[in-house]
Each structure stands twice: as structure tokens, then as C-alpha cells.
Design an enzyme around this catalytic site. Structure first.
Site, PDB file in Angstrom:
ATOM      1  N   ASP A   1       0.827  -1.217   0.000  1.00 40.53           N
ATOM      2  CA  ASP A   1       0.000   0.000   0.000  1.00 40.53           C
ATOM      3  C   ASP A   1       0.854   1.257   0.000  1.00 40.53           C
ATOM      4  OD1 ASP A   1      -1.918  -1.845   0.245  1.00 40.53           O
ATOM      5  OD2 ASP A   1      -2.728  -1.157   2.178  1.00 40.53           O
TER       6      ASP A   1
ATOM      7  N   TYR B   1       1.973   2.257  -3.348  1.00 36.34           N
ATOM      8  CA  TYR B   1       0.852   2.804  -4.109  1.00 36.34           C
ATOM      9  C   TYR B   1       0.630   4.270  -3.705  1.00 36.34           C
ATOM     10  CZ  TYR B   1      -3.882   3.158  -6.038  1.00 36.34           C
ATOM     11  OH  TYR B   1      -4.993   3.537  -6.751  1.00 36.34           O
ATOM     12  N   ASP B   2       0.651   4.512  -2.397  1.00 38.49           N
ATOM     13  CA  ASP B   2       0.456   5.876  -1.897  1.00 38.49           C
ATOM     14  C   ASP B   2       1.537   6.812  -2.425  1.00 38.49           C
ATOM     15  OD1 ASP B   2      -1.674   4.903  -0.528  1.00 38.49           O
ATOM     16  OD2 ASP B   2      -0.669   4.805   1.426  1.00 38.49           O
TER      17      ASP B   2
ATOM     18  N   LEU C   1     -35.934  -8.126 -15.037  1.00 38.49           N
ATOM     19  CA  LEU C   1     -36.022  -9.564 -15.275  1.00 38.49           C
ATOM     20  C   LEU C   1     -37.333 -10.120 -14.753  1.00 38.49           C
ATOM     21  CD1 LEU C   1     -32.453 -10.537 -14.018  1.00 38.49           C
ATOM     22  CD2 LEU C   1     -33.253 -10.718 -16.373  1.00 38.49           C
TER      23      LEU C   1
ATOM     24  N   GLU D   1     -25.569 -16.747 -12.901  1.00 38.85           N
ATOM     25  CA  GLU D   1     -24.876 -15.670 -12.185  1.00 38.85           C
ATOM     26  C   GLU D   1     -25.623 -15.351 -10.894  1.00 38.85           C
ATOM     27  OE1 GLU D   1     -24.898 -12.276 -14.773  1.00 38.85           O
ATOM     28  OE2 GLU D   1     -24.031 -13.405 -16.444  1.00 38.85           O
TER      29      GLU D   1
ATOM     30  N   LYS E   1     -27.517 -13.158  -8.404  1.00 43.84           N
ATOM     31  CA  LYS E   1     -28.226 -11.888  -8.587  1.00 43.84           C
ATOM     32  C   LYS E   1     -27.816 -10.975  -7.445  1.00 43.84           C
ATOM     33  CE  LYS E   1     -32.771 -10.034  -9.686  1.00 43.84           C
ATOM     34  NZ  LYS E   1     -32.966  -9.038  -8.631  1.00 43.84           N
TER      35      LYS E   1
ATOM     36  N   ASP F   1     -27.503  -7.986  -4.968  1.00 46.42           N
ATOM     37  CA  ASP F   1     -28.543  -7.115  -4.435  1.00 46.42           C
ATOM     38  C   ASP F   1     -27.972  -5.719  -4.202  1.00 46.42           C
ATOM     39  OD1 ASP F   1     -30.989  -6.410  -3.629  1.00 46.42           O
ATOM     40  OD2 ASP F   1     -30.991  -7.568  -1.767  1.00 46.42           O
TER      41      ASP F   1
ATOM     42  N   ARG G   1     -30.251   3.425 -13.526  1.00 48.89           N
ATOM     43  CA  ARG G   1     -31.232   2.833 -14.423  1.00 48.89           C
ATOM     44  C   ARG G   1     -32.459   3.734 -14.574  1.00 48.89           C
ATOM     45  NH1 ARG G   1     -35.491  -0.661 -13.245  1.00 48.89           N
ATOM     46  NH2 ARG G   1     -36.110  -1.989 -14.987  1.00 48.89           N
TER      47      ARG G   1
ATOM     48  N   GLU H   1     -23.805  -4.146 -11.440  1.00 45.61           N
ATOM     49  CA  GLU H   1     -24.418  -3.844 -10.152  1.00 45.61           C
ATOM     50  C   GLU H   1     -23.384  -3.190  -9.242  1.00 45.61           C
ATOM     51  OE1 GLU H   1     -27.542  -4.693 -10.249  1.00 45.61           O
ATOM     52  OE2 GLU H   1     -28.310  -4.837  -8.202  1.00 45.61           O
TER      53      GLU H   1
ATOM     54  N   TYR I   1     -22.199  -7.305 -15.533  1.00 42.90           N
ATOM     55  CA  TYR I   1     -22.929  -8.512 -15.921  1.00 42.90           C
ATOM     56  C   TYR I   1     -23.543  -8.476 -17.320  1.00 42.90           C
ATOM     57  CZ  TYR I   1     -26.849  -5.886 -13.878  1.00 42.90           C
ATOM     58  OH  TYR I   1     -27.757  -4.923 -13.559  1.00 42.90           O
TER      59      TYR I   1
ATOM     60  N   LYS J   1     -29.078 -16.907 -17.936  1.00 41.27           N
ATOM     61  CA  LYS J   1     -29.132 -16.241 -19.238  1.00 41.27           C
ATOM     62  C   LYS J   1     -28.771 -17.238 -20.327  1.00 41.27           C
ATOM     63  CE  LYS J   1     -27.610 -11.999 -17.021  1.00 41.27           C
ATOM     64  NZ  LYS J   1     -26.512 -11.083 -16.753  1.00 41.27           N
TER      65      LYS J   1
ATOM     66  N   LYS K   1     -35.555 -16.525  -7.521  1.00 41.24           N
ATOM     67  CA  LYS K   1     -35.345 -15.802  -6.264  1.00 41.24           C
ATOM     68  C   LYS K   1     -35.094 -16.738  -5.076  1.00 41.24           C
ATOM     69  CE  LYS K   1     -36.094 -11.827  -5.976  1.00 41.24           C
ATOM     70  NZ  LYS K   1     -36.515 -10.517  -6.340  1.00 41.24           N
TER      71      LYS K   1
ATOM     72  N   CYS L   1     -33.520  -3.583  38.935  1.00 40.90           N
ATOM     73  CA  CYS L   1     -33.314  -4.898  38.332  1.00 40.90           C
ATOM     74  C   CYS L   1     -34.609  -5.702  38.389  1.00 40.90           C
ATOM     75  CB  CYS L   1     -32.207  -5.629  39.085  1.00 40.90           C
ATOM     76  SG  CYS L   1     -32.033  -7.335  38.570  1.00 40.90           S
TER      77      CYS L   1
ATOM     78  N   CYS M   1     -33.708  -8.728  41.092  1.00 43.33           N
ATOM     79  CA  CYS M   1     -33.417  -8.542  42.521  1.00 43.33           C
ATOM     80  C   CYS M   1     -33.789  -7.151  43.037  1.00 43.33           C
ATOM     81  CB  CYS M   1     -31.946  -8.829  42.806  1.00 43.33           C
ATOM     82  SG  CYS M   1     -30.858  -7.526  42.193  1.00 43.33           S
TER      83      CYS M   1
ATOM     84  N   CYS N   1     -27.267  -4.180  36.500  1.00 38.81           N
ATOM     85  CA  CYS N   1     -27.850  -4.349  37.824  1.00 38.81           C
ATOM     86  C   CYS N   1     -26.709  -4.229  38.827  1.00 38.81           C
ATOM     87  CB  CYS N   1     -28.501  -5.716  37.906  1.00 38.81           C
ATOM     88  SG  CYS N   1     -28.670  -6.320  39.594  1.00 38.81           S
TER      89      CYS N   1
ATOM     90  N   CYS O   1     -27.784 -10.706  43.295  1.00 38.79           N
ATOM     91  CA  CYS O   1     -28.826 -10.800  42.266  1.00 38.79           C
ATOM     92  C   CYS O   1     -28.946 -12.243  41.808  1.00 38.79           C
ATOM     93  CB  CYS O   1     -28.486  -9.892  41.094  1.00 38.79           C
ATOM     94  SG  CYS O   1     -29.643 -10.070  39.725  1.00 38.79           S
TER      95      CYS O   1
HETATM   96  S1  IVH Z   1     -29.160  -8.995 -16.079  1.00 40.81           S
HETATM   97  C1  IVH Z   1     -31.702  -7.765 -19.452  1.00 40.81           C
HETATM   98  N1  IVH Z   1     -27.586 -10.008 -14.232  1.00 40.81           N
HETATM   99  O1  IVH Z   1     -31.424  -7.441 -11.164  1.00 40.81           O
HETATM  100  C2  IVH Z   1     -30.998  -8.269 -18.284  1.00 40.81           C
HETATM  101  N2  IVH Z   1     -29.186  -8.395 -13.572  1.00 40.81           N
HETATM  102  O2  IVH Z   1     -34.480  -7.050 -12.597  1.00 40.81           O
HETATM  103  C3  IVH Z   1     -30.901  -7.287 -17.218  1.00 40.81           C
HETATM  104  N3  IVH Z   1     -29.123  -7.823 -11.200  1.00 40.81           N
HETATM  105  O3  IVH Z   1     -31.943  -4.256 -11.379  1.00 40.81           O
HETATM  106  C4  IVH Z   1     -30.272  -7.649 -15.997  1.00 40.81           C
HETATM  107  N4  IVH Z   1     -27.460  -9.169 -10.668  1.00 40.81           N
HETATM  108  O4  IVH Z   1     -29.481  -4.661 -11.582  1.00 40.81           O
HETATM  109  C5  IVH Z   1     -28.595  -9.155 -14.499  1.00 40.81           C
HETATM  110  N5  IVH Z   1     -26.118 -10.965 -12.715  1.00 40.81           N
HETATM  111  C6  IVH Z   1     -27.108 -10.127 -12.990  1.00 40.81           C
HETATM  112  C7  IVH Z   1     -27.702  -9.325 -11.988  1.00 40.81           C
HETATM  113  C8  IVH Z   1     -28.748  -8.478 -12.317  1.00 40.81           C
HETATM  114  C9  IVH Z   1     -28.313  -8.275 -10.219  1.00 40.81           C
HETATM  115  C10 IVH Z   1     -30.190  -6.832 -11.017  1.00 40.81           C
HETATM  116  C11 IVH Z   1     -30.213  -5.741 -12.051  1.00 40.81           C
HETATM  117  C12 IVH Z   1     -31.652  -5.354 -12.176  1.00 40.81           C
HETATM  118  C13 IVH Z   1     -32.376  -6.536 -11.627  1.00 40.81           C
HETATM  119  C14 IVH Z   1     -33.141  -7.216 -12.733  1.00 40.81           C
END
Ligand code: IVH
Length: 680
Positions: free
Chosen positions: A36, A39-40, A86, A122, A124, A126, A145, A182, A234, A299, A323, A417, A420, A435, A441
């Protein structure tokens, strides 16, 4: 650039390339190439050059990651290629019907010997979706988006995210590239952010997704720069290039080669059955990931097939999100009870309407202390958001004020307490209220005895929590020392206590007298002295007399003992009541061999941390732990990058996968036993 000397220009370009390269190694590949500090140094040199020649500064300069002037508002951005969402699948059946629809459209057969459709699986992530535009390999725009067609320009903010390349590297850089991915906040960053908010008395974020969204919504990019956000790519929106990939997987590989982070668990599989299998595997791993995922995205891999399948309304036909069960739920706070712990700490515990969240039914959650109650602004009767992510205990993340009922009741922290009736006191600067009854106690006595008898302490078999409650309530015992005075006749009269079990218990109490100094020290229940510290004290001082006489300074000389622990130890042994209990225990015959300090000098595993996971067949876990500690190792319950070795028996789960992903060495029980034999 007329008045900038040629050698400065060259040096500047070289520095930028080097910093961008090192940045990629560190933030994308998790594999730093230089320390590090180096790098600094490079960064400071770059800034010195830029201060001297401001006209040098370009959009891809690593110095631009620290954030710039605050904006008044975000500009709008139109997405030339719409950002879709999706369709969701919540069951295997829905996933199978997804594949059936695809094969129908493509006129594919799903019969046994027909070729399978390839999918990319992949996690998903969050977080928050983002679009990043690169012209001739340079990041020119970052956008949210929004509604899919129009989003907001967050270029200044995305520039501060270290895993986003400011300039692409490698071959075949497209003329125009719009990367989608993401932005998310890993758990460690989220916890740190919330801990800082708690310390400042501010509101906390409900979950990492909200925290990521909040961080990106900052008009002042310096605030965003301080948030440890990450980005995984992605997919691709706009794309102009001479070399076009044929599959989604190849596209991801190209994105990685240009410097983007791709999720480590992305896999290409054939057929929907393999997708299901991937789902079960990831569902098991979910808790050990250091970021939130809320499902799996499948996909269709071949891009030509994607084109043929096209879209419905706002989602592609060639992809679907399967999900996971929710990690957040809403429920109601029915009541708050105040529990008194071993050290007198009075802890508010929320009684909740039972709710299924993160894979378990939750009906209690800790409210920690009075500050937490105040910070949440919570009342009895409130609707609350419960979050249980990873293998952590459930938390009350937020109160839904809109749903507060008219008869909601304020939570009053008790002044006395609940067990007690002694006054509850809170030391200035401490969050915990205690306490003041000490060993008067009942709750504290009970907890102290339960701790003393527990497996890792004096290991008194058959002395369960209910029995301890009974013995104290019936005034048969008043302290841990009284345990050794118990007669079988006194027990036989108790509820659900047969003659045989009474005799067994008395025998178990008797045999607990032979112990080790480390266990004895741990059993005493000194604040902040856990098993490991008990072992450290035993190893460093060798005898109970030496520990009792140890001064704060002497304690501080021991590595691993800090000022807080040292203070608790000194205070404990200064208390004459504690000394007389120790004396009474020794008079009753509790004994241990003194630790041979010479043997201690050659502890081969000193400084190492081991983790035991899964089930062990040849020896008990407690035995394995004792052996390791005797060799000087620390035995920990969780795997981190600092873990030296994991011993994994059958059924090992998330700890094993974490060890594998962190490349911590793993051995099975047979190898472990063999290893121990070499240490004898
Ligand atoms: S593909 C047309 N891949 O999920 C395909 N989406 O409703 C569009 N998300 O808000 C999305 N991980 O941000 C894709 N590996 C992944 C993802 C991903 C998270 C989110 C995306 C979007 C929501 C899709």
C-alpha cells in the site's frame, strides 16, 4: 500542453498506467502487486505533477477518484438501449416452464438425446444497477437505471469506485462500450458504515442495498468516495467494435480482460437441470458470501439465440431470475423483556410475532441497549423490519412509522433490576446498563453458575440451566463454591430428579474437581476473559497465585491482553468476595496441575489460528481444541484470511467453502490425527 516538458508527459503517462494497473490488481483481482505504501507514494507523485501542471489532468487520472465539487442536481440521461428488468421464478416448476417456452420459440426439442441449451448462471447481486459508457476505452459517463429509459448522470460518483476502470486495458478495446452491472456494498463495508452511524447517534441503513443506493445518490462525490462500494459487470448495452463475441460468457471474459470485476461464481452450464443444481449449491453458499445476493440469474448463453428470443414488455425472454427466500420481513413487536446477564448487564429483548426470514423462524431479537431503543425510536405494538442476512443473528433494522398503531406503548428502561430490585446503573460513556446487585442478584448468580458448569468451563455433566435455576430458587446453593457441598439427598427431592440422576450429578461434580488452570480461569466468569484469554493467562503466569498478583502493567506485557481486559482482571481479583470463592473452591478440592513454563516455551503452533468445522469422529471437538491450545494455537469459530488451518470433518458447510475461497489450508480428521501424532 506546449509548455510541459516531454519527460514530464512521459512520466505522467507511465504513472497513470502503473496506478491504474495496481488499482485493478487490488480492487478487481484482490491480488495486490505492491505494498500500500508504494501505491500511496505513486499517487502522491502523480498529484504533485498535477498540481504543477494542472492541464495534464484527464478523466482517466486515478486522482479523480477522490471526488470533486458537489453538484446542485443530477442531470438526466437517456438510455439508447433500454435497461430492462427480469422476470422472476419462485420455484423449480416456474424455471422449467421458462425453458419450455424458450425451446418452443426456438423450435428446439427437449427430448432426452437432443442437445441441451447452454445457460450462464450468475448470482443476482442485491445492489443498484448502473450503466457505464466508455468511448475509445475511457469512462465518459455513469448513469442510474431510472425507469429503464431515463436515468440520472452519476459520473462523478462512479469515478470514485475503485473496481470501476477509468480506462480500459488489454486488446480489442471497443470504440463504444456501455457496460451494465451492479454497484453494491459488501457486508464489512455496510457494518462499518452502520457502526459509524451508531457512534455518531445517526440513523443506520436498513440493508446494504439501501446503503449503496444512498451512497450513489450523493450530490457531493467526496461522500461517495468514502463509501467502500464495489461494482461487478454482468452485461453490455451499446457496443461498437470490430470483434463481436458470440456468447454471453465470452462477453464476460472480454469485460474481465478490459479490467472489470466479474462475479467469482459465474458458471456456464448445459440444460435447466444443471441450473437447478447451481441454484442449490449457491443457496448453501449464500450465507458465507461477503455480499448480499437475492437469487440467481440464468441467461441463454448464445447471443444469436438471445436475439431470436427477443423481449416481452420490459424483460428479455432469454433470461430469468430465480429468487431466494427473503432476508427481510415485516412483523410486530409484541413486548420487550429485560434480561439480566452474568455480569449484570440488563439487555432488552424484543418479543416478536413469529416470522419466517432468512430461512429460520424468528420470534426474538436483541435490542442491545437503551441507546438502540432510542435510535430506532421503537414502541411496543410497532411494525418492524427484521433482517437476517448471512449467518448473523436477526436484527431489527427499522420501524415502519406509517403503521404505528394508536395504542403503541413507549418502552421504559427499568430503573430497578427485574430480578433482585437493586438499582440499575449506567456508567458514563458506556452503552450498557447493569444491575448493581452483584452476587445478591439471583439472575447474576444463576448465570455465573451456568457458566461455571458449562462444557468449556468446569464441564459438569447433568447440571443444566433448569436445574441451576431450581437450585438457586430453592436456596440450596448461593455461589459456585456451594456446588461442591451438594449432597445427593438434597437433590433427590427436586422436581424430575430421580435417585440415579442425583447420584450421577454428584459424581460429575466430584470429577470436575480435576481441571486445568486455563479452564478454571475461564470458569470464574471474569468480564472479557473467554476461553482463549484463560489459556493465555495460564500460559503466561503458570499459577493462580501469579495471576491473582499480576499488576496491570504485567498483564499488559502479555500479547493479546489490552487495557480493558487487564482492568477487568485486576478488578476481579481485587474483590475479596471473589478471592474467598476461589479459596472455597480450592478447599473443596478443585485442583489442577501448574503449567510447566518450560514446556510452554516451545509451543509449535503459537501465533496460529485454527478452525474446527463439521463433525469429528475420532476425537471429540473439545478434545481436539484442548490439544491445539496445548500446542499454543488459538481456536476460533470463524474463518477469515488470517486463519492458519481448517480441520473439516463430514458435513462441513459454509466455513469450509469460505476457507476454500480464501485459500486457507484444509485438512480432514485423519490428517489432523496424524499431525497431532507428530507433535507428541
Ligand atoms: S441482467 C436484461 N444479471 O437485477 C438483463 N441483472 O431485474 C438485465 N441484477 O436491477 C439484468 N445481478 O441490476 C442481471 N447478474 C445479474 C444481476 C442483475 C443483479 C439486477 C439488475 C436489475 C435486476 C433485474
Amino acid at each position: 500542453m506546449a509548455n510541459i516538458p516531454e519527460h514530464v508527459l512521459q512520466q505522467y503517462e507511465r504513472l497513470k498506467d502503473e496506478l491504474n494497473y495496481n488499482n485493478h490488481r487490488y480492487y478487481v483481482l484482490d491480488d495486490p502487486s505492491i505494498p500500500d505504501i508504494e501505491y500511496d507514494r505513486q499517487m502522491r507523485l502523480l498529484q504533485t505533477l498535477e498540481d504543477e501542471y494542472p492541464s495534464l489532468i484527464t478523466a482517466d487520472s486515478p486522482s479523480q477518484r477522490v471526488g470533486g465539487e458537489a453538484l446542485v442536481a443530477f442531470e438526466q440521461v437517456r438510455h439508447d438501449v433500454a435497461m430492462l428488468s427480469l422476470e422472476n421464478a419462485f420455484s423449480s416448476e416456474e424455471l422449467e416452464s421458462f425453458e419450455r417456452k424458450i425451446s418452443d420459440r426456438l423450435n428446439y426439442s427437449l427430448s432426452q438425446d437432443a442437445p441441451l441449451i447452454d445457460y450462464v448462471c450468475e448470482p443476482k447481486l442485491d445492489g443498484v444497477a448502473v450503466s457505464l459508457l466508455y468511448q475509445s476505452g475511457v469512462l465518459v459517463r455513469g448513469a442510474t437505471r431510472g425507469d429503464g429509459t431515463v436515468g440520472e448522470d452519476i459520473t462523478n460518483n462512479v469515478r470514485t469506485i475503485k473496481s470501476i476502470p477509468l480506462k480500459l486495458h488489454g486488446d480489442n478495446i471497443p470504440e463504444l462500450l456501455e457496460v451494465r452491472g451492479e454497484i453494491y456494498l459488501p457486508h464489512a463495508g455496510f457494518d462499518a458504515l452502520n457502526a459509524a452511524a451508531v457512534a455518531a447517534g445517526e440513523k443506520t441503513f436498513v440493508n446494504p442495498r439501501n446503503a449503496a443506493a444512498g451512497s450513489l445518490r450523493q450530490l457531493d462525490s467526496k461522500i461517495t468516495a468514502g463509501r467502500p462500494l464495489e461494482m461487478c459487470a454482468y452485461s453490455v448495452g451499446q457496443f461498437q467494435s470490430d470483434a463481436a463475441p458470440e456468447t454471453h460468457f465470452q462477453m464476460l471474459e472480454s469485460l474481465a480482460s478490459w479490467g472489470f470485476k466479474i462475479n467469482e461464481h459465474v458458471e456456464r452450464v448445459s440444460g435447466i437441470a444443471a441450473c437447478e443444481e447451481y441454484y442449490s449449491r449457491m443457496a448453501q453458499r449464500r450465507d458465507s458470501l461477503n455480499y448480499d445476493i437475492d437469487g440467481i440469474v440464468y441467461k441463454v448463453d448464445v447471443l444469436k439465440l438471445q436475439q431470436r428470443l427477443g423481449f416481452v414488455a420490459k424483460a428479455p425472454r432469454w433470461a430469468i431470475a430465480r429468487k431466494f427466500p427473503a432476508q427481510e420481513e415485516i412483523t410486530r413487536l409484541l413486548d420487550v423483556e429485560f434480561q439480566v446477564g452474568r455480569t449484570g448487564a440488563v439487555t432488552p429483548v424484543a418479543r416478536l410475532e413469529p416470522v419466517f426470514v432468512g430461512g429460520v423462524t424468528v420470534s426474538n431479537a436483541t435490542l442491545h441497549n437503551a441507546d438502540e431503543i432510542e435510535r430506532l425510536g421503537i414502541c411496543i405494538g410497532d411494525s418492524v423490519i427484521i433482517r437476517r442476512a448471512g449467518d448473523v443473528i436477526p436484527q431489527i433494522a427499522k420501524v415502519v412509522l406509517e403503521r404505528r398503531p394508536a395504542d403503541a406503548q413507549e418502552i421504559v428502561f427499568p430503573e430497578h433490576c427485574p430480578v433482585c430490585q437493586s438499582p440499575v446503573k449506567r456508567t458514563e460513556g458506556e452503552a450498557v446498563a447493569r444491575c448493581s446487585g452483584g452476587l445478591f442478584c439471583g439472575a447474576q448468580i444463576k448465570q455465573a453458575i451456568k457458566h461455571f458448569a458449562s462444557r468449556k468451563a468446569m464441564d459438569i455433566d447433568g447440571l443444566g440451566d433448569k436445574l441451576v435455576d431450581l437450585l438457586v430458587d430453592q436456596e440450596i446453593i448461593f455461589s459456585v463454591a456451594d456446588l461442591y457441598e451438594i449432597k445427593a439427598e438434597q437433590l433427590a427431592g427436586l422436581e424430575r430428579m430421580a435417585e440415579k440422576s442425583a447420584a450421577n450429578l454428584v459424581a460429575a461434580i466430584e470429577s470436575s474437581k480435576q481441571t486445568s488452570l486455563a479452564k478454571f480461569l475461564y470458569s470464574l466468569g471474569i468480564r472479557e476473559v473467554g476461553e482463549t484469554t484463560g489459556q493465555t493467562l495460564a500460559n503466561s503466569f503458570g499459577s493462580i497465585e501469579a495471576v491473582i498478583l499480576a499488576s496491570t502493567e504485567q498483564l499488559l506485557e502479555v500479547e493479546e491482553i489490552g487495557p480493558v481486559v487487564a482492568k477487568h482482571i485486576v478488578n476481579f481479583f481485587r474483590n475479596p468476595d471473589n478471592l474467598s470463592i476461589i479459596q472455597a473452591l480450592r478447599d473443596a478440592g478443585v485442583t489442577w496441575p501448574d503449567v510447566d513454563q518450560r514446556a510452554q516455551a516451545s509451543q509449535p503452533l503459537k501465533g496460529q489460528t485454527w478452525v474446527l468445522t463439521g463433525s469429528l469422529d475420532i476425537m471429540s471437538r473439545a478434545e481436539a481444541k484442548d490439544r491445539l491450545q496445548a500446542l499454543g494455537a488459538k481456536v476460533s469459530g470463524s474463518v477469515s484470511a488470517k486463519t492458519s488451518q481448517v480441520v473439516a470433518g463430514p458435513g462441513a458447510g459454509s466455513k469450509l467453502s469460505k476457507a476454500e475461497s480464501l485459500q486457507v489450508p484444509v485438512m480432514d480428521e485423519a490428517q489432523f490425527v496424524e499431525f497431532l501424532a507428530t507433535q507428541d
